[in-house]
Design a protein around this motif. Sequence first.
Motif, PDB file in Angstrom:
ATOM      1  N   ALA A  62      58.508   0.660   6.736  1.00  0.00           N
ATOM      2  CA  ALA A  62      57.588   1.806   6.728  1.00  0.00           C
ATOM      3  C   ALA A  62      56.296   1.415   6.029  1.00  0.00           C
ATOM      4  CB  ALA A  62      58.221   2.985   5.981  1.00  0.00           C
ATOM      5  N   ALA A  63      55.186   2.018   6.490  1.00  0.00           N
ATOM      6  CA  ALA A  63      53.954   1.993   5.701  1.00  0.00           C
ATOM      7  C   ALA A  63      54.019   3.184   4.749  1.00  0.00           C
ATOM      8  CB  ALA A  63      52.749   2.091   6.618  1.00  0.00           C
ATOM      9  N   GLU A  64      53.188   3.170   3.721  1.00  0.00           N
ATOM     10  CA  GLU A  64      53.243   4.235   2.718  1.00  0.00           C
ATOM     11  C   GLU A  64      52.157   5.294   2.924  1.00  0.00           C
ATOM     12  OE1 GLU A  64      53.139   2.389  -1.111  1.00  0.00           O
ATOM     13  OE2 GLU A  64      54.702   0.962  -0.577  1.00  0.00           O
ATOM     14  N   ASN A  65      51.306   5.041   3.919  1.00  0.00           N
ATOM     15  CA  ASN A  65      50.194   5.940   4.219  1.00  0.00           C
ATOM     16  C   ASN A  65      49.534   5.407   5.478  1.00  0.00           C
ATOM     17  OD1 ASN A  65      48.059   7.846   3.931  1.00  0.00           O
ATOM     18  ND2 ASN A  65      46.805   6.342   2.853  1.00  0.00           N
ATOM     19  N   MET A  66      48.665   6.180   6.082  1.00  0.00           N
ATOM     20  CA  MET A  66      47.798   5.665   7.147  1.00  0.00           C
ATOM     21  C   MET A  66      46.681   6.668   7.391  1.00  0.00           C
ATOM     22  SD  MET A  66      49.747   6.463  10.707  1.00  0.00           S
ATOM     23  CE  MET A  66      49.385   8.106  11.317  1.00  0.00           C
ATOM     24  N   ASN A  67      45.651   6.231   8.097  1.00  0.00           N
ATOM     25  CA  ASN A  67      44.579   7.107   8.537  1.00  0.00           C
ATOM     26  C   ASN A  67      45.013   7.738   9.861  1.00  0.00           C
ATOM     27  OD1 ASN A  67      41.874   7.712   9.994  1.00  0.00           O
ATOM     28  ND2 ASN A  67      41.283   7.295   7.876  1.00  0.00           N
ATOM     29  N   ALA A  68      44.527   8.942  10.152  1.00  0.00           N
ATOM     30  CA  ALA A  68      44.936   9.609  11.395  1.00  0.00           C
ATOM     31  C   ALA A  68      44.179   9.105  12.619  1.00  0.00           C
ATOM     32  CB  ALA A  68      44.740  11.120  11.253  1.00  0.00           C
ATOM     33  N   ASN A  69      43.069   8.391  12.392  1.00  0.00           N
ATOM     34  CA  ASN A  69      42.255   7.943  13.533  1.00  0.00           C
ATOM     35  C   ASN A  69      42.744   6.602  14.077  1.00  0.00           C
ATOM     36  OD1 ASN A  69      39.949   9.986  13.625  1.00  0.00           O
ATOM     37  ND2 ASN A  69      40.116   9.462  11.455  1.00  0.00           N
ATOM     38  N   ASP A  70      42.435   6.363  15.354  1.00  0.00           N
ATOM     39  CA  ASP A  70      42.860   5.110  15.993  1.00  0.00           C
ATOM     40  C   ASP A  70      42.054   3.916  15.490  1.00  0.00           C
ATOM     41  OD1 ASP A  70      44.462   6.739  17.453  1.00  0.00           O
ATOM     42  OD2 ASP A  70      43.615   6.243  19.416  1.00  0.00           O
ATOM     43  N   SER A  71      40.754   4.134  15.273  1.00  0.00           N
ATOM     44  CA  SER A  71      39.859   3.053  14.824  1.00  0.00           C
ATOM     45  C   SER A  71      38.539   3.703  14.427  1.00  0.00           C
ATOM     46  CB  SER A  71      39.619   2.052  15.964  1.00  0.00           C
ATOM     47  OG  SER A  71      38.986   2.720  17.047  1.00  0.00           O
ATOM     48  N   GLY A  72      37.606   2.917  13.890  1.00  0.00           N
ATOM     49  CA  GLY A  72      36.281   3.467  13.610  1.00  0.00           C
ATOM     50  C   GLY A  72      35.783   3.166  12.216  1.00  0.00           C
ATOM     51  N   ALA A  73      34.722   3.873  11.828  1.00  0.00           N
ATOM     52  CA  ALA A  73      34.027   3.610  10.564  1.00  0.00           C
ATOM     53  C   ALA A  73      34.741   4.334   9.416  1.00  0.00           C
ATOM     54  CB  ALA A  73      32.580   4.073  10.689  1.00  0.00           C
ATOM     55  N   TYR A  74      35.860   3.796   9.004  1.00  0.00           N
ATOM     56  CA  TYR A  74      36.659   4.370   7.910  1.00  0.00           C
ATOM     57  C   TYR A  74      37.024   3.229   6.962  1.00  0.00           C
ATOM     58  CZ  TYR A  74      36.989   8.140  11.299  1.00  0.00           C
ATOM     59  OH  TYR A  74      36.681   9.119  12.207  1.00  0.00           O
ATOM     60  N   THR A  75      36.013   2.769   6.218  1.00  0.00           N
ATOM     61  CA  THR A  75      36.160   1.581   5.377  1.00  0.00           C
ATOM     62  C   THR A  75      37.394   1.651   4.478  1.00  0.00           C
ATOM     63  OG1 THR A  75      33.777   1.299   5.401  1.00  0.00           O
ATOM     64  CG2 THR A  75      34.976   0.159   3.636  1.00  0.00           C
ATOM     65  N   GLY A  76      38.179   0.614   4.542  1.00  0.00           N
ATOM     66  CA  GLY A  76      39.353   0.516   3.671  1.00  0.00           C
ATOM     67  C   GLY A  76      40.606   1.167   4.215  1.00  0.00           C
ATOM     68  N   GLU A  77      40.497   1.766   5.399  1.00  0.00           N
ATOM     69  CA  GLU A  77      41.648   2.504   5.943  1.00  0.00           C
ATOM     70  C   GLU A  77      42.432   1.676   6.964  1.00  0.00           C
ATOM     71  OE1 GLU A  77      42.484   6.223   5.239  1.00  0.00           O
ATOM     72  OE2 GLU A  77      41.760   5.056   3.554  1.00  0.00           O
ATOM     73  N   VAL A  78      43.633   2.135   7.268  1.00  0.00           N
ATOM     74  CA  VAL A  78      44.519   1.437   8.208  1.00  0.00           C
ATOM     75  C   VAL A  78      45.013   2.453   9.241  1.00  0.00           C
ATOM     76  CG1 VAL A  78      46.755   0.263   8.382  1.00  0.00           C
ATOM     77  CG2 VAL A  78      45.202  -0.313   6.514  1.00  0.00           C
ATOM     78  N   SER A  79      44.933   2.093  10.512  1.00  0.00           N
ATOM     79  CA  SER A  79      45.237   3.052  11.582  1.00  0.00           C
ATOM     80  C   SER A  79      46.674   2.914  12.091  1.00  0.00           C
ATOM     81  CB  SER A  79      44.264   2.843  12.750  1.00  0.00           C
ATOM     82  OG  SER A  79      44.719   1.786  13.571  1.00  0.00           O
ATOM     83  N   PRO A  80      47.139   3.954  12.811  1.00  0.00           N
ATOM     84  CA  PRO A  80      48.481   3.865  13.403  1.00  0.00           C
ATOM     85  C   PRO A  80      48.612   2.681  14.363  1.00  0.00           C
ATOM     86  CG  PRO A  80      47.399   5.966  13.974  1.00  0.00           C
ATOM     87  CD  PRO A  80      46.535   5.286  12.989  1.00  0.00           C
ATOM     88  N   LEU A  81      47.541   2.371  15.090  1.00  0.00           N
ATOM     89  CA  LEU A  81      47.590   1.244  16.028  1.00  0.00           C
ATOM     90  C   LEU A  81      47.839  -0.067  15.283  1.00  0.00           C
ATOM     91  CD1 LEU A  81      44.548   2.048  18.358  1.00  0.00           C
ATOM     92  CD2 LEU A  81      46.973   2.149  18.932  1.00  0.00           C
ATOM     93  N   MET A  82      47.221  -0.193  14.123  1.00  0.00           N
ATOM     94  CA  MET A  82      47.381  -1.417  13.319  1.00  0.00           C
ATOM     95  C   MET A  82      48.825  -1.543  12.813  1.00  0.00           C
ATOM     96  SD  MET A  82      43.891  -1.074  11.162  1.00  0.00           S
ATOM     97  CE  MET A  82      42.290  -1.172  11.962  1.00  0.00           C
ATOM     98  N   LEU A  83      49.403  -0.409  12.457  1.00  0.00           N
ATOM     99  CA  LEU A  83      50.798  -0.433  11.980  1.00  0.00           C
ATOM    100  C   LEU A  83      51.743  -0.788  13.125  1.00  0.00           C
ATOM    101  CD1 LEU A  83      50.855   2.737   9.675  1.00  0.00           C
ATOM    102  CD2 LEU A  83      50.429   0.359   9.041  1.00  0.00           C
TER     103      LEU A  83
END
Length: 255
Positions: A62-83
């Motif tokens: 499991a990841a412990e968190n993620m961003n809700a967006n697929d990709s984009g300008a969200y510095t430092g974040e990790v997307s569901p697609l990446m997981l």
Amino acid sequence: MRKVIVAGNWKMNKTAKEAAEFFAEFKPLVADVKNAGIVIGVPFTALETATRETAGSNIKIAAENMNANDSGAYTGEVSPLMLKDLGVEYVILGHSERREYYGETDAIVNEKVKAALKHGLKPILCVGEKLEERENGTTEKVVEEQIVGGLKDVCAEKMANVVIAYEPVWAIGTGKTATPAQAQEVHAFIRNLLVKMYNAEVAENVTVQYGGSMNDANAAELITQKDIDGGLVGGASLIPEKFTVIVKAGDSAVK
Ligand code: PEP
């Protein structure tokens, strides 16, 4: 029959190298576990190592968190697609530490839950009351708001991929575990709430874990409660032998 799942949450602990060492020790200890699901939430930096080291085993990552967006300008974040790309199967969402330190509201958690489900990741939705809320008698109100808010627009069909973790905030990392009776009472409340929100079948099948200072000494008593379907384990999941005892308690609990 619903699945008992014992999940670890390493929080901000272990480098990738330490993660590899953990799995080398842990994998053989739980190789004979057949009934319980085993999940370990690791920091982003250890995800690749963790999925590689557990590939083909009975351990899911499991990841412990993620961003809700697929990709984009969200510095430092990790997307569901990446997981997904790393072979991650679960994602812990709405943990009380994220609610407390990073301002995650039920609306934010709900966006993440929906994004996880859209991409085939299984959310572990964390809910639970603070000490003052328990003391002023609003535990059920708080838990209901978090579940209704976190699952807004999540249909009954998708609930097959959702895990709920009831984690009283006053019990997390404090060594103060809820008594089995205290935990069971809230778990039964959650199960009844799911009947009202969905239907009896969904309520019967959703895994509802307990979290909050669960350890090798108290796990069996908690997990054998009627509506407690495993655990979300912080501190004790860092130590292979201790976490193994909890996993095995889950493995022998029949729901
Ligand atoms: C948690 O972080 O979800 C947790 C339950 O932590 P601990 O087991 O250390 O209380």
